[in-house]
Write a protein that holds these residues in place. Structure first.
Motif, mmCIF file in Angstrom:
data_model
loop_
_atom_site.group_PDB
_atom_site.id
_atom_site.type_symbol
_atom_site.label_atom_id
_atom_site.label_comp_id
_atom_site.label_asym_id
_atom_site.label_seq_id
_atom_site.Cartn_x
_atom_site.Cartn_y
_atom_site.Cartn_z
ATOM 1 N N TYR A 374 69.553 59.630 -119.776
ATOM 2 C CA TYR A 374 69.477 59.119 -121.150
ATOM 3 C C TYR A 374 68.287 59.698 -121.914
ATOM 4 O O TYR A 374 68.447 60.227 -123.018
ATOM 5 C CB TYR A 374 69.395 57.598 -121.126
ATOM 6 C CG TYR A 374 69.121 56.964 -122.461
ATOM 7 C CD1 TYR A 374 70.143 56.750 -123.380
ATOM 8 C CD2 TYR A 374 67.820 56.585 -122.812
ATOM 9 C CE1 TYR A 374 69.886 56.165 -124.614
ATOM 10 C CE2 TYR A 374 67.558 56.008 -124.042
ATOM 11 C CZ TYR A 374 68.592 55.794 -124.934
ATOM 12 O OH TYR A 374 68.319 55.234 -126.151
ATOM 13 N N ASN A 375 67.102 59.585 -121.370
ATOM 14 C CA ASN A 375 65.902 60.042 -122.086
ATOM 15 C C ASN A 375 65.917 61.551 -122.315
ATOM 16 O O ASN A 375 65.530 62.034 -123.387
ATOM 17 C CB ASN A 375 64.647 59.640 -121.317
ATOM 18 C CG ASN A 375 64.407 58.142 -121.350
ATOM 19 O OD1 ASN A 375 64.639 57.498 -122.373
ATOM 20 N ND2 ASN A 375 63.954 57.582 -120.242
ATOM 21 N N ARG A 378 68.469 62.256 -125.093
ATOM 22 C CA ARG A 378 67.966 61.840 -126.398
ATOM 23 C C ARG A 378 66.915 62.819 -126.924
ATOM 24 O O ARG A 378 66.953 63.201 -128.096
ATOM 25 C CB ARG A 378 67.392 60.422 -126.326
ATOM 26 C CG ARG A 378 66.986 59.907 -127.697
ATOM 27 C CD ARG A 378 66.820 58.418 -127.760
ATOM 28 N NE ARG A 378 65.719 57.930 -126.945
ATOM 29 C CZ ARG A 378 65.102 56.753 -127.140
ATOM 30 N NH1 ARG A 378 65.489 55.979 -128.137
ATOM 31 N NH2 ARG A 378 64.135 56.365 -126.353
ATOM 32 N N ASP A 379 66.012 63.243 -126.061
ATOM 33 C CA ASP A 379 64.997 64.212 -126.490
ATOM 34 C C ASP A 379 65.635 65.535 -126.902
ATOM 35 O O ASP A 379 65.201 66.165 -127.873
ATOM 36 C CB ASP A 379 63.996 64.455 -125.356
ATOM 37 C CG ASP A 379 63.071 63.269 -125.117
ATOM 38 O OD1 ASP A 379 62.950 62.431 -126.032
ATOM 39 O OD2 ASP A 379 62.487 63.187 -124.020
ATOM 40 N N LYS A 403 63.295 57.953 -132.661
ATOM 41 C CA LYS A 403 63.881 57.097 -131.640
ATOM 42 C C LYS A 403 63.866 55.682 -132.198
ATOM 43 O O LYS A 403 62.994 55.315 -132.993
ATOM 44 C CB LYS A 403 63.062 57.157 -130.358
ATOM 45 C CG LYS A 403 63.013 58.537 -129.725
ATOM 46 C CD LYS A 403 62.115 58.545 -128.493
ATOM 47 C CE LYS A 403 62.055 59.934 -127.876
ATOM 48 N NZ LYS A 403 61.167 59.991 -126.691
ATOM 49 N N ASP A 418 70.510 54.711 -131.159
ATOM 50 C CA ASP A 418 69.475 55.244 -130.277
ATOM 51 C C ASP A 418 68.600 56.271 -131.002
ATOM 52 O O ASP A 418 67.417 56.413 -130.692
ATOM 53 C CB ASP A 418 70.129 55.892 -129.053
ATOM 54 C CG ASP A 418 70.895 54.880 -128.234
ATOM 55 O OD1 ASP A 418 70.277 54.218 -127.391
ATOM 56 O OD2 ASP A 418 72.116 54.732 -128.456
#
Length: 544
Positions: A374-375, A378-379, A403, A418
């Motif tokens: 996930y992280n 997202r980045d 974020k 998100d």
């Protein structure tokens, strides 16, 4: 008892009003500028109608009232639905005024459907699903049957037929004004709220052509605003000296010059999955789910696609050929697992198969399914969003990216996307994926889109004359309204009292009072079983 009136002009901004003032088209608004305070009003992020008007109504940011969009995305249940008043998790100013014993009339406030009981007179907004529940209390509808028989909350015509569309907007606002006049004159009230929605929808349809000098559109645009100004004048002429008047908008409007296709962007990154917008079911036991048309029904299966030249799409203009072609296409889809489409065909994001997706234009955000990466994902999406270049200008497409925990810290942060982003002014987000379109496309349809700067005007007891004010935000209206009505301001609001709009002597004689009360609203209203009509409205108005 001090009274107040708020007139909302959806989507109004100074870039438009300044031109209208030069044309001498809005004398009532011009008089308010001379006799009161005026300035820009900062909207919410995202700067769309739903979250902005709810922040106005609650005096709180989206992470404290939970409304970020016209849609509520439930990632666990894989469900998207239209929000309603029961989703607002903070008390509204009109609830608190009524609990203080004051009488309120609220007309067309977004996300006021279904009307909450014991909150004065409420006529809900274009999100109304059941006309029988549009009005509270019901005796108001029975008292003015002739008014409600004509009353409209949204335009039904197609935006492509611009002349008739503007006529519909004018009729809609005329019926709203006629009803508001009756309630204003015949019902008891301490606070009166009225919103004109057609100004925003007119800008969506024509603002680019207005600024580009289209003579016909400019005149229709001016005529429409003259009507709105005349309606405002009617109310102003009937206010006593003890009544405070605010005129506000939820966001501003600017010409749309480019579109950014967020789901095509995510598709090209390999995170989103496309579907074709057909409704063939895999078997007779499948049932349509309640997701929006732009998200597409889960009953479809992925088909093998073949393109035809775009010039052959002219068959759509002939209803007989279109009917024959649709039957052929239906046969191919059902029995051969093949669909035929031209280069103008639209695809839609599939939230069931997509790892990352954007559900609507008005969300201004991206949702990511929770997983071990996930992280990292997202980045990666944030990095790509910030580096998109506009091929037509060489400049940026996205102005800011956050974020959700960076922007929306609060009790109901979990309802936020998100990733939240704000495009450069003049760039509008779209979620449909056309076969021929790139991630960034230039548009020349003369339409408009939102920006963050709305309008603010105030006139009344103790308010300065012909004074421009700065740094006002839409959540600031709540505490400022309470102060103007000699009410104690609830502690815990995100909005602040706009003390700089009042004369110093007035502030010394009227010391602001504050009190501690619970602002939380845990009310739950059951979801409506039939949202299809409202979804079509949202789609037709450009919100999804």
């Amino acid at each position: 008892m001090k009274r107040s009136i708020i007139i909302g002009i959806d989507g109004a901004s100074w870039n438009v009003l300044n031109i209208l003032r030069e044309e001498r088209a809005i004398p009532a608004i011009s008089d308010l500028i001379q006799n009161g305070v005026y300035g820009s009003l900062k909207s919410t992020i995202p700067y769309f109608t739903g979250p902005a008007w709810v922040s106005f109504a609650t005096g709180r940011r989206p992470s404290e009232h939970s409304i970020y969009d016209f849609l509520r995305v439930d990632m666990e249940r894989k469900k998207v639905r239209v929000v309603n008043s029961g989703d607002i998790r903070s008390k509204t100013y009109y609830e608190l005024l009524n609990s203080n014993g004051l009488k309120t009339i609220i007309i067309n406030l977004p996300v006021s459907y279904p009307p909450r009981y014991d909150c004065g007179i409420i006529i809900s907004c274009f999100l109304t699903m059941d006309k029988d529940r549009m009005v509270s209390p019901l005796k108001i509808k029975e008292r003015y049957p002739d008014m409600f028989s004509r009353y409209k909350t949204f335009p039904e015509g197609k935006i492509e037929d611009i002349s008739n569309y503007i006529n519909e907007l004018s009729y809609m606002e005329e019926t709203r004004f006629e009803l508001a006049k009756r309630l204003f004159a015949e019902e008891e009230w301490d606070h009166f709220f009225l919103l004109f929605s057609g100004t925003d929808w007119l800008s969506h349809a024509t603002l680019g052509r207005f600024f580009d000098g289209d003579i016909t559109i400019k005149q229709r645009f001016i005529n429409f605003w003259q009507e709105i100004d005349r309606y405002i004048s009617w109310f102003l002429d009937r206010l006593d000296r003890g009544t405070t008047c605010f005129i506000i908008s939820d966001h501003g409007s600017i010409p749309k010059r480019f579109i950014f296709n967020i789901n095509r962007f995510l598709y090209e990154m390999g995170f989103a999955t496309k579907r074709i917008n057909h409704t063939v079911k895999d078997n007779d036991n499948d049932k349509d789910n309640d997701l929006l048309p732009t998200i597409i029904n889960n009953v479809e299966t992925q088909k093998k696609g073949y393109h035809i030249p775009v010039r052959l799409s002219v068959v759509r203009r002939n209803r007989y050929l279109r009917y024959i072609a649709s039957k052929i296409n239906l046969f191919l889809i059902r029995y051969l697992n093949i669909y035929i489409r031209d280069e103008n065909s639209r695809s839609y994001v599939d939230i069931y198969k997509s790892l990352v997706f954007s559900p609507s234009v008005s969300s201004a955000g991206v949702y990511i399914k929770r997983n071990d990466n996930y992280n990292e994902i997202r980045d990666m999406v944030i990095d790509k969003l910030t580096s998109i270049e506009n091929p037509y200008t060489g400049g940026r497409v996205i102005l800011n990216v956050w974020k959700r925990e960076e922007l929306h810290k609060g009790t109901y942060m979990e309802f936020a996307p998100d990733i939240i982003f704000v495009p450069v002014d003049g760039v509008a987000c779209v979620t449909e994926i056309r076969e021929r379109e790139s991630v960034v496309e230039k548009v020349s349809d003369g339409s408009g889109c939102h920006n963050s700067e709305g309008i603010f005007l105030a006139y009344g007891p103790g308010i300065k004359k012909s004074k421009e004010v700065y740094n006002a935000g839409i959540a600031d209206i709540f505490p400022t309204l309470f102060y103007s009505m000699d009410q104690s301001i609830p502690e815990g609001l995100d909005g602040r009292l706009l003390s700089d709009i009042f004369e110093e002597d007035y502030l010394k004689k009227n010391i602001p009072r504050y009190k501690i009360i619970s602002l939380n609203n845990e009310e739950r209203i059951e979801e409506e079983s039939n949202e299809e009509e409202v979804k079509r409205r949202l789609k037709g108005l450009g919100y999804i």
